[in-house]
Write an enzyme that holds these catalytic residues in place. Structure first.
Site, PDB file in Angstrom:
ATOM      1  CE  LYS A   1       1.467   1.527  10.486  1.00 48.41           C
ATOM      2  NZ  LYS A   1       1.779   0.156  10.762  1.00 48.41           N
TER       3      LYS A   1
ATOM      4  CB  CYS B   1      -2.086  -5.465  19.049  1.00 49.23           C
ATOM      5  SG  CYS B   1      -0.850  -4.402  18.294  1.00 49.23           S
TER       6      CYS B   1
ATOM      7  CB  CYS C   1       3.485  -6.349  16.107  1.00 43.03           C
ATOM      8  SG  CYS C   1       2.401  -4.938  16.245  1.00 43.03           S
TER       9      CYS C   1
ATOM     10  CG  HIS D   1      -0.421  -0.061   2.532  1.00 41.13           C
ATOM     11  ND1 HIS D   1       0.471   0.877   2.994  1.00 41.13           N
ATOM     12  CD2 HIS D   1      -0.604  -0.932   3.555  1.00 41.13           C
ATOM     13  CE1 HIS D   1       0.791   0.600   4.247  1.00 41.13           C
ATOM     14  NE2 HIS D   1       0.162  -0.514   4.607  1.00 41.13           N
TER      15      HIS D   1
ATOM     16  CB  CYS E   1       0.590  -8.476  18.376  1.00 32.22           C
ATOM     17  SG  CYS E   1      -0.161  -7.837  16.862  1.00 32.22           S
TER      18      CYS E   1
ATOM     19  CE  LYS F   1      -4.723  -4.995   1.148  1.00 27.62           C
ATOM     20  NZ  LYS F   1      -5.609  -4.624   0.042  1.00 27.62           N
TER      21      LYS F   1
HETATM   22  N1  MSP Z   1       8.804  -6.834   8.121  1.00 29.42           N
HETATM   23  C1  MSP Z   1       8.841  -5.758   9.054  1.00 29.42           C
HETATM   24  C2  MSP Z   1      10.121  -4.956   8.915  1.00 29.42           C
HETATM   25  C3  MSP Z   1      11.385  -5.734   9.090  1.00 29.42           C
HETATM   26  S1  MSP Z   1      12.783  -4.758   8.842  1.00 29.42           S
HETATM   27  C4  MSP Z   1      14.048  -5.649   9.372  1.00 29.42           C
HETATM   28  C5  MSP Z   1       7.650  -4.827   8.817  1.00 29.42           C
HETATM   29  N2  MSP Z   1       7.097  -4.899   7.613  1.00 29.42           N
HETATM   30  S2  MSP Z   1       5.814  -4.073   7.155  1.00 29.42           S
HETATM   31  O1  MSP Z   1       5.573  -4.489   5.801  1.00 29.42           O
HETATM   32  O2  MSP Z   1       4.740  -4.239   8.089  1.00 29.42           O
HETATM   33  O3  MSP Z   1       6.172  -2.570   7.244  1.00 29.42           O
HETATM   34  C6  MSP Z   1       7.275  -2.071   6.595  1.00 29.42           C
HETATM   35  C7  MSP Z   1       7.342  -0.571   6.629  1.00 29.42           C
HETATM   36  O4  MSP Z   1       6.175   0.035   6.094  1.00 29.42           O
HETATM   37  C8  MSP Z   1       7.518  -0.011   8.044  1.00 29.42           C
HETATM   38  O5  MSP Z   1       8.546   0.969   8.016  1.00 29.42           O
HETATM   39  C9  MSP Z   1       6.203   0.619   8.340  1.00 29.42           C
HETATM   40  O6  MSP Z   1       6.303   1.678   9.232  1.00 29.42           O
HETATM   41  C10 MSP Z   1       5.798   1.089   6.933  1.00 29.42           C
HETATM   42  N3  MSP Z   1       4.386   1.361   6.922  1.00 29.42           N
HETATM   43  C11 MSP Z   1       3.357   0.480   7.039  1.00 29.42           C
HETATM   44  N4  MSP Z   1       2.190   1.199   7.121  1.00 29.42           N
HETATM   45  C12 MSP Z   1       2.483   2.528   7.055  1.00 29.42           C
HETATM   46  C13 MSP Z   1       1.737   3.707   7.044  1.00 29.42           C
HETATM   47  N5  MSP Z   1       0.433   3.714   7.135  1.00 29.42           N
HETATM   48  N6  MSP Z   1       2.408   4.872   6.904  1.00 29.42           N
HETATM   49  C14 MSP Z   1       3.772   4.928   6.738  1.00 29.42           C
HETATM   50  N7  MSP Z   1       4.493   3.839   6.750  1.00 29.42           N
HETATM   51  C15 MSP Z   1       3.883   2.637   6.988  1.00 29.42           C
HETATM   52  O7  MSP Z   1       7.303  -4.071   9.704  1.00 29.42           O
END
Ligand code: MSP
Length: 525
Positions: free
Chosen positions: A305, A155, A133, A21, A130, A308
């Site tokens: 925030k 969570c 997370c 996304h 969770c 999905k």
């Molecule tokens: N797999 C872990 C990261 C491991 S790094 C060694 C993870 N993945 S994630 O797909 O959930 O998220 C990855 C990144 O996307 C994170 O930096 C997270 O903050 C960012 N974002 C997910 N949703 C977001 C928003 N709504 N806004 C901005 N960034 C967001 O966490």
């Protein structure tokens, strides 16, 4: 064209349990812009991104879709996560998947090394977990559920119920690193940025650290613990190690020495993993800690925030198909102070597209190239004597380039764009004041007309160079329209730290027609 100064920067590795996304795209384009800037400055740059493919979240997503975890991640990575990089014009140097043998082998070596050094022990554990997370939660991160989850503990981030897990686990002695981490934060004050993120981590660590459970034995979708095959390594330990395994940790010492340590850009939700657990793991192994961790804010939709799992996810293609990838990059990187949360709205995106890109930068580029075409048959005229106004533009360009570079050093992409935008505004004002169309009617003003149009074309040259890390597609079109490839070479080879100089675009360059860089979009919102 490298200066020898190493600049290694990473995105988090994304969970391919689902499709990307715009929040994921946000982190990625920010890192890409920083990497492009440094590459163009001649730094020995390396940009890494990738996918985090193990863990319970992935297993469940796969089984919910009737696939094995490996089939599921292969499908999502090839159909969704690789194409995202093209959609957003990201020029990453590598893409790591945690299911690759190069990663799995090196993770085992790392974990074995800290085990051998005495930082891992076996113990019993019971806590609330969770899966969203992939993290055990402490009291302050747990809230009461609402609606269908009323009466349950959920969570605070995902608003979904937690699971009580009780297992024999291996533990990492994180608690031993409290003092060393606090010393790191005080001796390297910008190890964590921005300031608010740093303060949060410092007070978290001051409150005391608990040892970390780093293995799981109730499922097998992960990398096995080298000395105990009945356990897999905790997904976050596996994931954090990607930053080291991708650049040759324990396999290619020369490459590792060249790249490491890295800068990590992460969302604020995963800051503690990067600023607490990760440096402690590295200290335990005797490996240098990262150069720094920058935490950006969240994209909010309806004040929450965007995610999905809460059904507020917007696919990046929904934006790029209407506005283009440059507009996506420009919008998120300029409209949100990097480090703070920002609300996304279609209205704000369309309004900024129209005023800043179409009417501001795009119109400046079209007017200038059209006037050089009309009044000088498409050949950039030489400048005559410079007036105060012309010298004023030169100063705006010089100052913008210097201030943008220093903003980028601080990871403030939004401030850098603001400084560069001063050139767009100054040049549009300069055209209005100098009225080249009026000068063109008076043969005695021919030299003045040349000076004015040279000033505009040279200002556009600086803009193309300074904006190319942010908007690689439209700046390349502008570069071609200015005839610059023939006289100055490729856009990405222009040294960005010299972009504020004057007189770089040679008179005589042949300008060609430029279709609108940011065409009008049909109002769909
Ligand atoms: N797999 C872990 C990261 C491991 S790094 C060694 C993870 N993945 S994630 O797909 O959930 O998220 C990855 C990144 O996307 C994170 O930096 C997270 O903050 C960012 N974002 C997910 N949703 C977001 C928003 N709504 N806004 C901005 N960034 C967001 O966490």
């Amino acid at each position: 064209m490298t200066s020898g100064r190493s600049f290694y920067i990473t995105t988090p590795i994304y969970y391919p349990s689902d499709v990307p996304h715009i929040g994921h795209g946000y982190t990625t384009v920010a890192v890409d812009t920083l990497a492009r800037w440094h590459r163009q400055a001649g730094d020995d740059t390396w940009m890494l991104t990738g996918t985090d493919e193990h863990g319970q979240k992935m297993m469940r997503a796969a089984s919910a879709n009737g696939s094995t975890p490996q089939e599921w991640v292969d499908k999502l990575v090839s159909q969704e996560w690789f194409p995202l990089l093209n959609t957003l014009d990201v020029a990453n140097d590598d893409f790591i998947r945690t299911t690759q043998p190069r990663h799995e082998e090196r993770v085992k070596q790392f974990v074995q090394a800290i085990y051998d050094r005495g930082y891992i022990y076996a113990g019993e554990f019971e806590a609330l977990y969770c899966v969203g997370c992939e993290e055990f939660k402490t009291e302050s991160e747990i809230v009461d559920g609402e609606g269908p989850f009323e009466g349950l503990k959920v969570c605070a981030i995902h608003s979904k119920p937690l699971e009580l897990l009780q297992e024999k686990n291996y533990f990492f002695k994180l608690s031993e690193f409290q003092d060393k981490l606090l010393e790191l934060y005080s001796t390297v004050p910008d190890f964590i940025r921005p300031e608010s993120a740093r303060n949060e981590v410092v007070s978290f660590v001051k409150n005391g650290l608990k040892d970390l459970s780093i293995s799981r034995s109730t499922f097998d979708w992960g990398i096995t613990v080298p000395w105990d095959e009945s356990h897999v390594i905790y997904v976050w330990v596996d994931a954090l190690l990607n930053y080291a395994t991708a650049v040759g940790y324990s396999s290619d010492p020369a490459e590792f020495a060249r790249r490491w340590p890295a800068y990590h850009v992460v969302g604020k939700d995963i800051l503690r993993f990067h600023a607490v657990i990760w440096p402690a793991m590295l200290m335990a192994a005797g490996v240098e800690v990262p150069r720094g961790v920058f935490a950006h804010g969240w994209l909010l939709v309806g004040g929450e925030k965007m995610s999905k799992s809460k059904l507020t996810g917007i696919a990046p293609t929904e934006i790029t198909e209407v506005f283009g990838s440059d507009a996506y990059r420009f919008y998120f990187l300029s409209a949100i102070a990097f480090g703070q949360d920002g609300s996304f709205s279609w209205e704000d995106l369309s309004a900024r597209y129209q005023s800043e890109l179409a009417n501001g930068f795009g119109n400046l580029a079209s007017r200038t190239t059209a006037m050089v075409d009309r009044y000088f048959e498409g050949v950039v005229p030489p400048a005559g004597a410079y007036s105060e106004a012309d010298l004023g533009i030169q100063k705006v360009v010089r100052d913008a380039a210097t201030m943008a570079d220093s903003a980028i050093e601080r990871f403030r992409i939004d401030e850098a764009i603001d400084h560069i935008w001063a050139i767009v505004e100054a040049l549009n004002g300069y055209i209005t004041e100098n009225e080249p169309w009026a000068l063109a009617k008076d043969e005695t003003q021919r030299e003045r007309l040349g000076t004015v149009l040279y000033t505009c074309a040279e200002g556009l040259r600086a803009l193309a160079v300074l904006l190319s890390p942010v908007m690689p597609v439209s700046t390349e079109k502008l570069w071609v329209a200015l005839g610059a490839p023939e006289t100055l070479g490729r856009l990405q080879d222009q040294p960005i730290r010299d972009a504020g100089g004057w007189g770089i675009l040679p008179a005589g360059s042949s300008v060609s027609a430029l279709a609108p860089l940011f065409p009008r979009v049909e109002q769909t919102v």
